[in-house]
Write an enzyme that holds these catalytic residues in place. Structure first.
Site, mmCIF file in Angstrom:
data_model
loop_
_atom_site.group_PDB
_atom_site.id
_atom_site.type_symbol
_atom_site.label_atom_id
_atom_site.label_comp_id
_atom_site.label_asym_id
_atom_site.label_seq_id
_atom_site.Cartn_x
_atom_site.Cartn_y
_atom_site.Cartn_z
ATOM 1 N N ASP A 57 3.766 9.439 -0.754
ATOM 2 C CA ASP A 57 2.101 8.749 -0.316
ATOM 3 C C ASP A 57 1.771 6.874 -1.220
ATOM 4 O O ASP A 57 2.348 7.297 -2.560
ATOM 5 C CB ASP A 57 1.397 9.266 -0.621
ATOM 6 N N HIS B 251 1.025 -0.976 0.065
ATOM 7 C CA HIS B 251 -0.211 0.152 -0.098
ATOM 8 C C HIS B 251 0.775 1.159 -0.232
ATOM 9 O O HIS B 251 0.036 2.341 -0.699
ATOM 10 C CB HIS B 251 -0.556 -0.327 1.206
HETATM 11 P P1 ADQ Z 1 -3.232 6.133 5.096
HETATM 12 O O1 ADQ Z 1 -2.184 6.738 4.836
HETATM 13 O O2 ADQ Z 1 -3.908 5.756 6.256
HETATM 14 O O3 ADQ Z 1 -3.501 4.584 4.593
HETATM 15 P P2 ADQ Z 1 -4.654 7.736 3.149
HETATM 16 O O4 ADQ Z 1 -4.801 6.471 1.852
HETATM 17 O O5 ADQ Z 1 -4.693 8.591 2.900
HETATM 18 O O6 ADQ Z 1 -3.844 6.675 3.637
HETATM 19 O O7 ADQ Z 1 -6.204 7.374 3.832
HETATM 20 C C1 ADQ Z 1 -6.803 6.207 4.406
HETATM 21 C C2 ADQ Z 1 -8.424 5.847 5.280
HETATM 22 O O8 ADQ Z 1 -8.451 6.835 6.021
HETATM 23 C C3 ADQ Z 1 -8.955 7.084 4.456
HETATM 24 O O9 ADQ Z 1 -10.190 7.115 3.463
HETATM 25 C C4 ADQ Z 1 -9.292 8.027 5.004
HETATM 26 O O10 ADQ Z 1 -10.871 9.270 4.540
HETATM 27 C C5 ADQ Z 1 -9.167 8.022 5.911
HETATM 28 N N1 ADQ Z 1 -9.037 8.996 7.198
HETATM 29 C C6 ADQ Z 1 -7.324 9.871 6.660
HETATM 30 N N2 ADQ Z 1 -7.202 10.866 7.732
HETATM 31 C C7 ADQ Z 1 -9.065 11.010 8.454
HETATM 32 C C8 ADQ Z 1 -9.205 11.585 9.756
HETATM 33 N N3 ADQ Z 1 -8.643 12.581 9.919
HETATM 34 N N4 ADQ Z 1 -9.866 10.881 10.176
HETATM 35 C C9 ADQ Z 1 -11.470 9.630 9.854
HETATM 36 N N5 ADQ Z 1 -10.739 9.699 8.626
HETATM 37 C C10 ADQ Z 1 -9.658 9.887 8.192
HETATM 38 C C11 ADQ Z 1 -2.589 3.728 2.912
HETATM 39 C C12 ADQ Z 1 -1.077 4.209 2.332
HETATM 40 C C13 ADQ Z 1 -1.642 5.136 1.580
HETATM 41 C C14 ADQ Z 1 -3.073 3.933 0.290
HETATM 42 C C15 ADQ Z 1 -3.886 4.013 1.648
HETATM 43 C C16 ADQ Z 1 -4.555 2.838 0.513
HETATM 44 O O11 ADQ Z 1 -0.064 5.008 3.498
HETATM 45 O O12 ADQ Z 1 -1.150 6.050 0.203
HETATM 46 O O13 ADQ Z 1 -3.641 5.044 -0.023
HETATM 47 O O14 ADQ Z 1 -3.559 2.734 2.494
HETATM 48 O O15 ADQ Z 1 -3.943 1.903 -0.187
#
Ligand code: ADQ
Length: 477
Positions: A362, A154
């Site tokens: 990211d 991911h």
């Molecule tokens: P993350 O680093 O967690 O995931 P991201 O893809 O931005 O990053 O977010 C994942 C989920 O968490 C989203 O559905 C988002 O809505 C939710 N989220 C983020 N901030 C939040 C908040 N403040 N409150 C509530 N919910 C929140 C990892 C990788 C990413 C990749 C994903 C999926 O780091 O690059 O996109 O996995 O593969």
């Protein structure tokens, strides 16, 4: 019948909310059936590792394993989050390595393999998620599991010059090649992985991307993760009229809302983002009193020092920016470190005029896609997006910026805040089509097909096409 067995660090336990890996559960929605098993850590740390609990949640059977405190610390806090996470996010300066952490990482992977072997059937398809479990296929093969095993990363993958910094890099790279399929977020990640395989392991790779090492052939390709676009759009349209979104809109008093939503993580570029917003208010004073920035960033991984450091830095920056620009009737920057329900955030995205997504690196960044999905087609907001987020490869109609340059962030914010409606609509429409097409469902189906597809590929030596320019180098191996 072959069952799908998903492995990830966190799983939903007993249907309890708050423990589910929200994004992943949503992304996997279409492949979770009563026959699917989802296996992972229970979230419990105790005296010993290994206790399994079974439950049903998210439409699948959940098998969760407890971890001993010391195993968890070395595996998760140590090697996964203090070594692999910074390195694979291009931050070797933040990497710390300890052999005992790596041993803990291998121990947990072996414990996971033992637990899996207690319920795996020979024809099960195992689909492993993320950097916590790179060695898992090798551990399962050592235990004579012969079924298909796929892996999805991911987060980003780095080029050889960076990857070679990792002391056990060779072993982990070789372990990745023991999967039947390795999926990445972007073509850039795939290119880096293949370059590492060729340069560090000296394995050959066919033009179709099949890796020929000492193990079974391994296929790698890019399958960008997506969201459930229609569901998120519908949720945003409904949430816009609910109390929280209404209160947010009222509190803006007609000012334009800039919204940031992230886990509080140093990879998300929050200090540079805050500085960029401060620069907007300095360089373009016409926006003072007419704009407000809301950043939602719940704390994560508090047990890692670098996360506490970035939290402290942000607290300072918020004070500085508000101290410099606030007025008796205007707070330029609101910053919330609490978690918020997805539906509430969906409504906030719809209220926002600008989505500000500026990670320094990211894998994908689902927030960028959620922002696009949440917009009102008649009056869509503008996405300002880091060119170093995986999502930038698909969302070329965002305003793409270099997140290391606060002035560029300020310029993009100014462009977004002054963009005519027709341009906003045209950019949004093209992005929405892509986010809609490359949905979570398309992603999970494509990954599973890729894990299965390898079985039928022509992998005869005669069909090999060597990527190495120097055939002699290949022969020397
Ligand atoms: P993350 O680093 O967690 O995931 P991201 O893809 O931005 O990053 O977010 C994942 C989920 O968490 C989203 O559905 C988002 O809505 C939710 N989220 C983020 N901030 C939040 C908040 N403040 N409150 C509530 N919910 C929140 C990892 C990788 C990413 C990749 C994903 C999926 O780091 O690059 O996109 O996995 O593969």
């Amino acid at each position: 019948m072959a069952r799908l067995v998903i492995v990830s660090n966190r799983v939903t336990v007993g249907g309890k909310k708050g423990q589910a890996p929200g994004g992943l559960a949503t992304a996997l929605k279409d492949v979770l059936t009563p026959e699917t098993i989802w296996f992972g850590w229970s979230g419990k740390r105790g005296e010993t590792s290994g206790r399994l609990t079974r439950s049903n949640a998210d439409g699948a059977e959940i098998i969760a394993m407890d971890l001993a405190e010391k195993d968890f610390t070395r595996f998760y806090v140590g090697f996964a989050n203090r070594t692999l996470w910074p390195l694979l996010h291009y931050r070797p300066g933040l990497l710390s390595f300890d052999r005992s952490d790596y041993e803990g990482y291998l121990t947990v992977n072996n414990q996971f393999a033992d637990a899996l072997m207690s319920f795996l059937r020979p024809d099960d398809i195992v689909w492993v998620h993320d950097y916590h479990f790179i060695p898992l296929a090798a551990c399962l093969r050592q235990r004579n599991f012969t079924g298909r095993i796929g892996f999805y990363l991911h987060i980003p993958f780095v080029p050889p010059a960076l990857f070679s910094v990792l002391p056990p890099g060779r072993a982990l790279l070789s372990a990745l090649c023991e999967y039947d399929h390795v999926g990445f977020q972007t073509e850039t990640d795939v290119r880096h992985f293949r370059a590492c395989v060729m340069e560090i392991l000296r394995y050959s790779i066919s033009k179709e991307g099949v890796i020929f090492g000492p193990h079974r052939p391994c296929i790698s390709n890019a399958i960008p993760v997506g969201i459930d676009t229609e569901a998120f759009s519908a949720m945003a349209a409904e949430a816009e009229h609910q109390e929280e979104a209404e209160r947010l809109r009222d509190s803006m008093g007609g000012k334009a809302l800039i919204l940031g939503v992230d886990r509080l993580d140093y990879s998300k570029g929050l200090p540079q983002r805050f500085t960029g917003y401060g620069r907007l208010l300095e360089k373009y004073p016409e926006h003072r009193q007419h704009v407000g920035f809301l950043q939602v960033a719940p704390r994560s991984r508090d047990d890692v020092k670098e996360y506490r450091d970035v939290k402290r830095q942000l607290d300072q920056l918020v004070g500085q920016i508000n101290g410099q620009h606030a007025d008796f009737d205007w707070v330029p920057l609101r910053y919330i470190t609490r978690d918020m329900p997805r539906s509430m955030l969906a409504g906030f995205h719809r209220v926002a005029r600008v989505g500000l997504v500026t990670p320094l690196r990211d894998g994908m960044n689902l927030v960028a896609k959620e922002f696009v999905a949440a917009q009102n087609p008649a009056d869509p907001g503008v996405l300002v997006l880091s060119r170093f987020a995986g999502a930038a490869a698909e969302l070329q109609d965002a305003l793409l910026i270099n997140p290391f340059d606060p002035d560029e962030i300020a310029e993009a914010l100014h462009a977004a805040l002054t963009m005519p409606l027709a341009e906003r609509q045209a950019r949004w429409r093209r992005m929405y089509e892509i986010v809609h097409r490359n949905s979570a469902s398309a992603w999970s189906q494509a990954c599973i097909q890729a894990v299965l597809g390898n079985r039928h590929m022509d992998v005869q030596p005669s069909s090999r096409y060597y990527w190495q320019r120097d055939q002699q180098a290949g022969k020397r191996r």
